[in-house]
Scaffold this motif. Structure first.
Motif, PDB file in Angstrom:
ATOM      1  N   GLU A  47      -8.956 -19.333   3.611  1.00 31.58           N
ATOM      2  CA  GLU A  47      -7.749 -18.596   3.988  1.00 31.58           C
ATOM      3  C   GLU A  47      -6.587 -18.846   3.038  1.00 31.58           C
ATOM      4  O   GLU A  47      -5.862 -17.921   2.661  1.00 31.58           O
ATOM      5  CB  GLU A  47      -7.346 -18.943   5.419  1.00 31.58           C
ATOM      6  CG  GLU A  47      -6.260 -18.040   5.949  1.00 31.58           C
ATOM      7  CD  GLU A  47      -6.056 -18.172   7.442  1.00 31.58           C
ATOM      8  OE1 GLU A  47      -5.010 -17.705   7.906  1.00 31.58           O
ATOM      9  OE2 GLU A  47      -6.928 -18.736   8.138  1.00 31.58           O
ATOM     10  N   ARG A  48      -6.394 -20.089   2.635  1.00 30.78           N
ATOM     11  CA  ARG A  48      -5.291 -20.397   1.708  1.00 30.78           C
ATOM     12  C   ARG A  48      -5.496 -19.679   0.384  1.00 30.78           C
ATOM     13  O   ARG A  48      -4.572 -19.080  -0.169  1.00 30.78           O
ATOM     14  CB  ARG A  48      -5.175 -21.908   1.494  1.00 30.78           C
ATOM     15  CG  ARG A  48      -3.928 -22.310   0.722  1.00 30.78           C
ATOM     16  CD  ARG A  48      -3.710 -23.824   0.716  1.00 30.78           C
ATOM     17  NE  ARG A  48      -4.887 -24.595   0.422  1.00 30.78           N
ATOM     18  CZ  ARG A  48      -5.284 -24.950  -0.810  1.00 30.78           C
ATOM     19  NH1 ARG A  48      -4.594 -24.575  -1.853  1.00 30.78           N
ATOM     20  NH2 ARG A  48      -6.365 -25.671  -0.982  1.00 30.78           N
ATOM     21  N   LYS A  49      -6.721 -19.714  -0.125  1.00 32.19           N
ATOM     22  CA  LYS A  49      -7.035 -19.014  -1.367  1.00 32.19           C
ATOM     23  C   LYS A  49      -6.870 -17.503  -1.164  1.00 32.19           C
ATOM     24  O   LYS A  49      -6.406 -16.789  -2.044  1.00 32.19           O
ATOM     25  CB  LYS A  49      -8.474 -19.334  -1.800  1.00 32.19           C
ATOM     26  CG  LYS A  49      -8.837 -18.787  -3.139  1.00 32.19           C
ATOM     27  CD  LYS A  49      -8.096 -19.524  -4.229  1.00 32.19           C
ATOM     28  CE  LYS A  49      -8.627 -19.117  -5.584  1.00 32.19           C
ATOM     29  NZ  LYS A  49      -7.814 -19.657  -6.653  1.00 32.19           N
ATOM     30  N   GLY A  50      -7.209 -17.029   0.031  1.00 27.58           N
ATOM     31  CA  GLY A  50      -7.039 -15.618   0.349  1.00 27.58           C
ATOM     32  C   GLY A  50      -5.587 -15.185   0.299  1.00 27.58           C
ATOM     33  O   GLY A  50      -5.272 -14.078  -0.140  1.00 27.58           O
ATOM     34  N   MET A  51      -4.702 -16.069   0.748  1.00 28.26           N
ATOM     35  CA  MET A  51      -3.276 -15.755   0.689  1.00 28.26           C
ATOM     36  C   MET A  51      -2.816 -15.631  -0.760  1.00 28.26           C
ATOM     37  O   MET A  51      -2.048 -14.726  -1.098  1.00 28.26           O
ATOM     38  CB  MET A  51      -2.476 -16.820   1.441  1.00 28.26           C
ATOM     39  CG  MET A  51      -2.720 -16.763   2.950  1.00 28.26           C
ATOM     40  SD  MET A  51      -2.062 -18.175   3.876  1.00 28.26           S
ATOM     41  CE  MET A  51      -0.313 -17.962   3.662  1.00 28.26           C
ATOM     42  N   GLU A  52      -3.304 -16.510  -1.619  1.00 22.54           N
ATOM     43  CA  GLU A  52      -2.967 -16.445  -3.048  1.00 22.54           C
ATOM     44  C   GLU A  52      -3.497 -15.150  -3.657  1.00 22.54           C
ATOM     45  O   GLU A  52      -2.791 -14.480  -4.420  1.00 22.54           O
ATOM     46  CB  GLU A  52      -3.552 -17.641  -3.788  1.00 22.54           C
ATOM     47  CG  GLU A  52      -2.949 -18.970  -3.416  1.00 22.54           C
ATOM     48  CD  GLU A  52      -3.705 -20.137  -4.025  1.00 22.54           C
ATOM     49  OE1 GLU A  52      -4.441 -19.944  -5.020  1.00 22.54           O
ATOM     50  OE2 GLU A  52      -3.573 -21.257  -3.497  1.00 22.54           O
ATOM     51  N   ILE A  53      -4.743 -14.803  -3.334  1.00 21.11           N
ATOM     52  CA  ILE A  53      -5.353 -13.588  -3.871  1.00 21.11           C
ATOM     53  C   ILE A  53      -4.603 -12.363  -3.354  1.00 21.11           C
ATOM     54  O   ILE A  53      -4.334 -11.424  -4.105  1.00 21.11           O
ATOM     55  CB  ILE A  53      -6.854 -13.530  -3.519  1.00 21.11           C
ATOM     56  CG1 ILE A  53      -7.592 -14.629  -4.283  1.00 21.11           C
ATOM     57  CG2 ILE A  53      -7.445 -12.156  -3.814  1.00 21.11           C
ATOM     58  CD1 ILE A  53      -8.997 -14.894  -3.795  1.00 21.11           C
ATOM     59  N   GLY A  54      -4.228 -12.391  -2.060  1.00 21.59           N
ATOM     60  CA  GLY A  54      -3.440 -11.300  -1.493  1.00 21.59           C
ATOM     61  C   GLY A  54      -2.126 -11.109  -2.232  1.00 21.59           C
ATOM     62  O   GLY A  54      -1.731  -9.980  -2.541  1.00 21.59           O
ATOM     63  N   GLU A  55      -1.446 -12.210  -2.527  1.00 26.32           N
ATOM     64  CA  GLU A  55      -0.192 -12.132  -3.274  1.00 26.32           C
ATOM     65  C   GLU A  55      -0.416 -11.547  -4.667  1.00 26.32           C
ATOM     66  O   GLU A  55       0.377 -10.733  -5.133  1.00 26.32           O
ATOM     67  CB  GLU A  55       0.455 -13.513  -3.366  1.00 26.32           C
ATOM     68  CG  GLU A  55       1.007 -14.022  -2.053  1.00 26.32           C
ATOM     69  CD  GLU A  55       1.481 -15.466  -2.115  1.00 26.32           C
ATOM     70  OE1 GLU A  55       1.677 -16.002  -3.237  1.00 26.32           O
ATOM     71  OE2 GLU A  55       1.662 -16.071  -1.044  1.00 26.32           O
ATOM     72  N   CYS A  56      -1.520 -11.952  -5.317  1.00 33.33           N
ATOM     73  CA  CYS A  56      -1.845 -11.415  -6.648  1.00 33.33           C
ATOM     74  C   CYS A  56      -2.091  -9.914  -6.576  1.00 33.33           C
ATOM     75  O   CYS A  56      -1.663  -9.160  -7.456  1.00 33.33           O
ATOM     76  CB  CYS A  56      -3.077 -12.102  -7.228  1.00 33.33           C
ATOM     77  SG  CYS A  56      -2.786 -13.786  -7.775  1.00 33.33           S
ATOM     78  N   LYS A  57      -2.782  -9.467  -5.510  1.00 30.00           N
ATOM     79  CA  LYS A  57      -3.045  -8.038  -5.361  1.00 30.00           C
ATOM     80  C   LYS A  57      -1.756  -7.262  -5.099  1.00 30.00           C
ATOM     81  O   LYS A  57      -1.552  -6.189  -5.661  1.00 30.00           O
ATOM     82  CB  LYS A  57      -4.063  -7.801  -4.243  1.00 30.00           C
ATOM     83  CG  LYS A  57      -5.467  -8.208  -4.633  1.00 30.00           C
ATOM     84  CD  LYS A  57      -6.476  -8.172  -3.516  1.00 30.00           C
ATOM     85  CE  LYS A  57      -6.278  -7.135  -2.485  1.00 30.00           C
ATOM     86  NZ  LYS A  57      -7.137  -7.237  -1.325  1.00 30.00           N
ATOM     87  N   VAL A  58      -0.877  -7.801  -4.252  1.00 31.00           N
ATOM     88  CA  VAL A  58       0.398  -7.138  -3.968  1.00 31.00           C
ATOM     89  C   VAL A  58       1.208  -7.020  -5.257  1.00 31.00           C
ATOM     90  O   VAL A  58       1.765  -5.955  -5.558  1.00 31.00           O
ATOM     91  CB  VAL A  58       1.188  -7.900  -2.872  1.00 31.00           C
ATOM     92  CG1 VAL A  58       2.633  -7.414  -2.788  1.00 31.00           C
ATOM     93  CG2 VAL A  58       0.492  -7.742  -1.524  1.00 31.00           C
ATOM     94  N   GLU A  59       1.273  -8.098  -6.037  1.00 26.27           N
ATOM     95  CA  GLU A  59       1.994  -8.071  -7.318  1.00 26.27           C
ATOM     96  C   GLU A  59       1.375  -7.058  -8.264  1.00 26.27           C
ATOM     97  O   GLU A  59       2.080  -6.309  -8.944  1.00 26.27           O
ATOM     98  CB  GLU A  59       1.988  -9.459  -7.957  1.00 26.27           C
ATOM     99  CG  GLU A  59       2.870 -10.461  -7.261  1.00 26.27           C
ATOM    100  CD  GLU A  59       2.735 -11.867  -7.839  1.00 26.27           C
ATOM    101  OE1 GLU A  59       2.292 -12.013  -9.007  1.00 26.27           O
ATOM    102  OE2 GLU A  59       3.058 -12.823  -7.118  1.00 26.27           O
ATOM    103  N   ALA A  60       0.045  -7.019  -8.306  1.00 22.47           N
ATOM    104  CA  ALA A  60      -0.648  -6.090  -9.206  1.00 22.47           C
ATOM    105  C   ALA A  60      -0.427  -4.642  -8.772  1.00 22.47           C
ATOM    106  O   ALA A  60      -0.266  -3.759  -9.625  1.00 22.47           O
ATOM    107  CB  ALA A  60      -2.135  -6.403  -9.259  1.00 22.47           C
ATOM    108  N   PHE A  61      -0.420  -4.370  -7.464  1.00 26.18           N
ATOM    109  CA  PHE A  61      -0.140  -3.006  -7.003  1.00 26.18           C
ATOM    110  C   PHE A  61       1.222  -2.561  -7.512  1.00 26.18           C
ATOM    111  O   PHE A  61       1.386  -1.427  -7.964  1.00 26.18           O
ATOM    112  CB  PHE A  61      -0.177  -2.908  -5.476  1.00 26.18           C
ATOM    113  CG  PHE A  61      -1.491  -2.437  -4.914  1.00 26.18           C
ATOM    114  CD1 PHE A  61      -1.989  -1.178  -5.212  1.00 26.18           C
ATOM    115  CD2 PHE A  61      -2.228  -3.259  -4.084  1.00 26.18           C
ATOM    116  CE1 PHE A  61      -3.192  -0.738  -4.689  1.00 26.18           C
ATOM    117  CE2 PHE A  61      -3.437  -2.833  -3.555  1.00 26.18           C
ATOM    118  CZ  PHE A  61      -3.921  -1.574  -3.857  1.00 26.18           C
TER     119      PHE A  61
END
Length: 139
Positions: free
Chosen positions: A97-111
């Protein structure tokens, strides 16, 4: 999930006919997806999810920055990433889950960076048990 909606464009981009090799490949990966969900094998699930040869190649170019979003998710440690739905949603497979939050943030930034789109990240857990009656009365 980005602030972007293109259901008609997405549907129109899909081929009216699908060649046998792509059909066989996607069907095999659909079976693999079920197996990997039931076994809880996140790396294999991610690989199967990321291997679509029919929908993603046609629809991803219609999503501003999708290639960069997928690259960002995989680069941040996701086991796989693909589009889901016509809104669209970029789904990534993780096992932490913690890694998922980081990946989610990366995806939001990339969008935003790649496609100039605002987006939200959500983390959901897979249900490995499958269909069952949780509660309620039969009507």
């Amino acid at each position: 999930m980005p602030e972007f909606e293109a259901p008609k464009k997405m549907r129109a981009a899909l081929p009216s006919e699908i060649g046998m090799p792509h059909c066989v490949w996607n069907c095999s990966q659909a079976g693999a997806l079920v197996a990997w969900v039931l076994q809880g094998d996140s790396p294999a699930l991610g690989k199967a999810l990321s291997s679509d040869k029919i929908v993603e190649p046609c629809c991803a170019p219609l999503i501003p920055g999708m290639e960069g979003i997928k690259r960002a998710a995989l680069g941040a440690g996701a086991f796989g990433c693909t589009i889901s739905g016509a809104r669209p949603t970029a789904v990534a497979v993780i096992d932490d889950e913690r890694k998922g939050m980081e990946i989610g943030e990366c995806k939001v930034e990339a969008f935003f960076k790649e496609g100039n789109l605002k987006a939200l990240a959500n983390i959901k857990h897979l249900d490995h048990i499958g269909a069952r009656l949780i509660s309620g009365n039969w009507i």
